[in-house]
Every structure is written in structure tokens, then in C-alpha cells.
Scaffold this motif. Structure first.
Motif, short mmCIF file in Angstrom:
data_model
loop_
_atom_site.label_atom_id
_atom_site.label_comp_id
_atom_site.label_asym_id
_atom_site.label_seq_id
_atom_site.Cartn_x
_atom_site.Cartn_y
_atom_site.Cartn_z
N GLN A 149 1.12 -1.85 0.00
CA GLN A 149 0.11 -0.26 -0.05
C GLN A 149 0.71 1.04 -0.29
O GLN A 149 0.92 1.75 -0.74
CB GLN A 149 -1.03 -0.09 1.15
CG GLN A 149 -1.37 -1.04 0.62
CD GLN A 149 -2.18 -1.84 -0.04
OE1 GLN A 149 -2.45 -1.05 -0.96
NE2 GLN A 149 -2.59 -3.27 -0.10
N SER A 150 1.90 1.03 0.79
CA SER A 150 2.94 2.21 0.89
C SER A 150 4.09 2.53 1.73
O SER A 150 3.80 1.10 3.04
CB SER A 150 1.92 3.68 1.70
OG SER A 150 3.15 5.02 1.65
N PHE A 151 5.36 2.62 1.46
CA PHE A 151 6.32 3.13 2.11
C PHE A 151 6.12 3.77 2.86
O PHE A 151 7.34 4.48 3.34
CB PHE A 151 7.21 2.44 1.50
CG PHE A 151 7.41 1.20 0.41
CD1 PHE A 151 8.69 0.34 1.09
CD2 PHE A 151 7.22 1.24 -1.35
CE1 PHE A 151 8.08 -1.01 -0.17
CE2 PHE A 151 7.31 -0.34 -1.83
CZ PHE A 151 7.50 -1.21 -0.88
N ASP A 152 5.57 4.74 3.52
CA ASP A 152 5.40 5.80 4.24
C ASP A 152 5.19 5.98 5.25
O ASP A 152 3.59 5.04 5.25
CB ASP A 152 4.99 7.12 3.76
CG ASP A 152 5.36 8.23 3.94
OD1 ASP A 152 4.76 7.96 4.66
OD2 ASP A 152 5.88 9.39 3.41
N GLY A 164 4.99 -0.92 9.23
CA GLY A 164 5.45 -0.10 9.11
C GLY A 164 6.46 0.04 7.60
O GLY A 164 6.97 -0.59 6.99
N SER A 165 6.94 0.92 7.45
CA SER A 165 8.06 1.10 6.39
C SER A 165 9.33 -0.21 6.67
O SER A 165 9.38 -0.73 5.54
CB SER A 165 8.40 2.20 6.32
OG SER A 165 9.59 2.53 4.76
N ALA A 166 9.67 -0.47 7.35
CA ALA A 166 10.43 -1.34 7.84
C ALA A 166 10.14 -2.37 7.25
O ALA A 166 10.88 -3.27 6.29
CB ALA A 166 11.21 -0.67 8.99
N GLU A 167 8.82 -2.96 7.68
CA GLU A 167 8.92 -4.68 7.26
C GLU A 167 7.96 -4.37 5.95
O GLU A 167 8.15 -5.61 5.82
CB GLU A 167 7.50 -3.99 8.46
CG GLU A 167 7.77 -4.82 10.29
CD GLU A 167 6.41 -4.65 10.37
OE1 GLU A 167 6.16 -5.73 11.37
OE2 GLU A 167 5.70 -3.97 10.65
N ALA A 168 7.41 -3.35 5.22
CA ALA A 168 7.29 -3.24 3.84
C ALA A 168 8.59 -3.40 3.08
O ALA A 168 8.40 -4.34 2.33
CB ALA A 168 6.25 -1.87 3.73
N SER A 200 7.71 8.15 -5.21
CA SER A 200 8.43 8.26 -4.16
C SER A 200 8.46 6.19 -3.89
O SER A 200 9.12 5.42 -3.77
CB SER A 200 8.92 8.96 -3.33
OG SER A 200 9.54 8.51 -1.70
N ASP A 201 6.89 6.22 -3.24
CA ASP A 201 6.68 4.74 -3.47
C ASP A 201 6.82 3.96 -5.03
O ASP A 201 6.80 2.53 -4.55
CB ASP A 201 5.18 4.25 -3.02
CG ASP A 201 4.27 5.07 -1.36
OD1 ASP A 201 5.74 4.98 -0.98
OD2 ASP A 201 3.68 4.85 -1.38
#
Length: 405
Positions: A149-152, A164-168, A200-201
Motif C-alpha cells: 500500500q505505501s512505504f511511508d 510500518g515502512s521497515a517491515e514493508a 516515491s512509493d
């Protein structure tokens, strides 16, 4: 505007009648959809049949039910090879790799699962699910679809995601490590999102070289928390700019926008979803799963019981179906077009009659009118939406709501 090329000479147009009986000479390709209805947490934008898992999910009971559900449905698909399997949800990765292995073994024993079948499993980037990826691959899953869905971090929080972003990023890296074929799901038009953030994503996703990307605009659907309490979303013009910029960025990176929200490298399209869009057949098992099955003289649509306990209780009594109905012949052309016109390549004229048992003459006036308005390109080998038709797909489809068949 697109030039209309005659498909049939006027004198050769066959008659169209709603009273003409359906007669299918060949069966469409067949897929199997398996619904896993549980999630750790219900997302506020989600309108799928998903239910928050309170504690441990009843994996053993549900696996037994899925196998019994398939056994009960076998008379409708005797002799037909299953070309793809899709574990959807919910969050199918909440199941153990052992459960997926048992299900796939049962599918091979009970149904004609093709040796080269595409087998997709949807997963979420939470740490527990990500650690299972190697096990899913060993069980026979050969394609993973990852709900990024997003890296933000801020946008993930606004979407109510539990990762969160790190897990993604870790999950995307693991998907690339264990699967030759995988998809990353992204959303744009998120609360407070800028054009630069949307791109950016996409750029972050491209760093993992996914063979397939799905990019959807966030749209509050009825009966969701976002519908009841709408978040502040970007203006429509900004969302349109995001869509165009994402399409351009992915085209430059070598991805084909083969369906409204789907992008793939060469020969990496999702075969299961292509079968949907080509109006193929699919048997759905599991809570709330839908089926579309073509018999020699009719098309059936079915739905299993939606709520997991109700599905399990009724299934134990041999009553798997909540709904079972025959599609009216007059509805088949629109249902076909609603799927096929999502594809950039559209469809071959001969496919329309094979899937609907209706002559193409039944919709030629609407096809030609849409071509005159620049929404369709019509040729003897292919009928496809133009760039304008894809952008205004709902306007195009409205032309076929009443075909008079």
C-alpha cells in the motif's frame, strides 16, 4: 476519433434475440479461488469479506471445510483442468505453510490442477507473515501478492495498516528472494499525500524489481469506516495527476499497463486475473467466495455463506451456498464487457460469442457509436478501449447497460 472497421457485412449480421436459448460449445478456462476471511485488524478502507481474528483462527476446522466444500462442488467442474489457484482474503498468510501444503495436495487429488498452474497467495508485510514466505514457496505457491500500500510510515498509519515502512521493505525483499513471480500492491491518493510522495512509493517498489505491480487510487467504499468518517483526501485533479505520473514512470521502467490498475513486465501478467477479465470461469470456495460457472446451457453465479462461523456451521450440514442463481441471457453481454474492456488489449470479437452465446451483432450499434466518440478501437481481430476509453471506462460501459438482447 477511432475509425470503425466493419466486422461483418451488413447482410451477414445474425439476428439477436433475448429468447434465443443459451448454448455453449466449449467451456471457458477454469480457475479456483480460495477465500481466507481473517485479518489481524480490519483496515478502514476495506470492503472485502474480512473479519478480525480474535485470538487463534480455527485453521484445522477451516482447512477441512475447504476440502469438503471443493468435494461438494466437483460435479460442476468434472473433467475441466484448473489453470490457476488464488488464495485471497482477508489475509491468507495467517494460515501456516503446512495448511497451504495440505490444501494444494487436496486440490491436486480432487481436481484436475494443471501441473504448470499459477498458484498465488496474498500476504501482508507483518513480520510473522514474512517469515513464512520460504514455507509457502516450498508448499507449492509460485506467486506472492504483497499488500504494501505505501512505504511511508505516516501514510501507513493513516490507512490503519499494522506494518510500518521497515517491515514493508523487508517483506518486499523476502518476496524477491523466494519468488520468481510476485506482485506489490500500492495505493495512491492517500490522506495528505503529495505527487512526489506517490512517485516515491513507486520508485521504492521498483528497487525490488517486482515482475508485477498493482496501483489503485484510494476510494472510500460503502460500509467502510472511511465511508462513515471520510479522511481528507487529495483533490480529484491531483489524483488524476498522480495516476498519469505513475503510468508514465512505470512505462519508462518497462511495465505494460495491461489492465486498469495492473502493470507487468513482459509475460508476467497475473494469469488468474486475466481469466476473470476474459470472462472465464472460476469456482470459489471458502466464506463468502463467489463462483461463475458455465454449463452447456446456462451460466451460474454462486456465493458461499459470508460469515466464517455461519459458513462452517452450514457447511457441516452440507449447505455451502448462500446464493445460487442463473445469469439472465440478456445480462451476459454487459457482464462480459464490464470485464473485457478493463484490458488494454480488449478482446477478440470471436470471444464475445464464445463467452456469452450471443451474436456480436447484438452490440454492434453500441460498439460503433463508442468508436465514433473515440472511446473504442474496432478491428476484425481486436476490439479495445482507446486511451480516452480507458480513462472514462464508466462512461464507455454505460453505452452497453441496455443492449436490447
Amino acid at each position: 476519433m477511432s475509425r470503425t472497421i466493419p466486422i461483418f457485412p451488413a447482410a451477414a449480421l445474425p439476428p439477436a434475440s433475448a429468447d434465443q436459448p443459451l448454448e455453449f460449445h466449449t467451456s471457458p478456462p477454469l480457475s479456483l479461488y480460495v477465500h481466507i476471511p481473517w485479518c489481524v485488524q480490519k483496515c478502514p478502507y476495506c470492503d472485502f469479506n474480512s473479519h478480525e481474528a480474535s485470538g487463534t483462527i480455527p485453521e484445522r476446522q477451516y482447512v477441512d471445510a475447504l476440502i469438503a466444500d471443493l468435494q461438494a462442488a466437483l460435479p460442476l467442474i468434472w473433467g475441466r483442468p484448473v489453470l490457476s489457484v488464488f488464495f485471497g482474503g482477508g489475509t491468507p498468510s495467517l494460515l501456516s505453510p503446512a495448511a497451504i501444503d495440505e490444501l494444494l495436495a487436496a486440490f491436486r487429488a480432487l481436481a484436475m490442477l494443471a501441473p504448470e498452474a499459477e498458484i498465488t497467495l496474498e500476504a501482508n508485510p507483518g513480520a510473522v507473515e514474512a517469515e513464512k514466505f520460504a514455507g509457502f514457496r516450498a508448499a507449492g505457491v509460485n506467486r506472492l501478492s504483497l499488500g504494501i500500500q505505501s512505504f511511508d510510515d505516516d501514510h501507513l498509519q493513516a490507512l490503519g495498516r499494522i506494518h510500518g515502512s521497515a517491515e514493508a521493505k523487508r517483506a518486499a525483499a523476502l518476496a524477491a528472494e523466494h519468488f520468481e513471480r510476485f506482485n506489490l500492491d500500492l495505493m495512491y491518493g492517500l490522506p495528505g499525500q503529495t505527487l512526489a510522495q506517490a512517485l516515491s512509493d513507486v520508485d521504492t517498489a521498483l528497487a525490488y524489481a517486482p515482475p508485477h505491480l498493482s496501483c489503485y487510487q484510494l476510494t472510500p467504499e460503502p460500509n467502510t469506516r472511511f465511508a462513515a468518517f471520510p479522511p481528507p483526501l487529495p483533490e480529484a485533479d491531483l489524483c488524476a495527476d498522480m495516476q498519469e505520473a505513475i503510468e508514465a514512470r512505470l512505462a519508462t521502467a518497462g511495465y505494460l499497463n495491461y489492465e486498469t490498475s495492473a502493470f507487468a513486465r513482459l509475460d508476467r501478467q497475473c494469469l488468474h486475473n486475466l481469466n476473470y477479465w476474459h470472462f472465464g470461469d472460476y469456482l470459489g470456495i471458502g466464506a463468502g467466495a463467489h463462483s461463475k460457472l458455465t454449463l452447456h446451457d446456462r451460466v451460474l453465479r454462486q456465493m458461499r455463506w459470508k460469515h466464517p462461523p455461519t459458513y462452517l456451521d452450514n457447511g457441516a450440514a452440507g449447505q455451502w451456498l448462500q446464493e445460487d442463481r442463473q445469469v439472465e441471457a440478456a445480462d451476459l453481454p454487459f457482464e462480459f464487457l464490464m470485464n473485457a474492456l478493463r484490458l488494454a488489449d480488449g478482446f477478440a470479437p470471436s470471444l464475445f460469442e464464445r463467452r456469452t452465446s450471443r451474436p456480436l451483432a447484438a452490440i454492434l450499434p453500441q460498439l460503433r457509436a463508442a468508436a465514433d466518440d473515440g472511446l473504442l478501437s474496432i478491428g476484425p481481430e481486436r476490439i479495445a478501449p482507446t486511451a480516452r476509453g480507458r480513462r472514462f471506462l464508466n462512461v464507455l460501459l454505460e453505452r452497453f447497460l441496455d443492449t436490447g438482447t
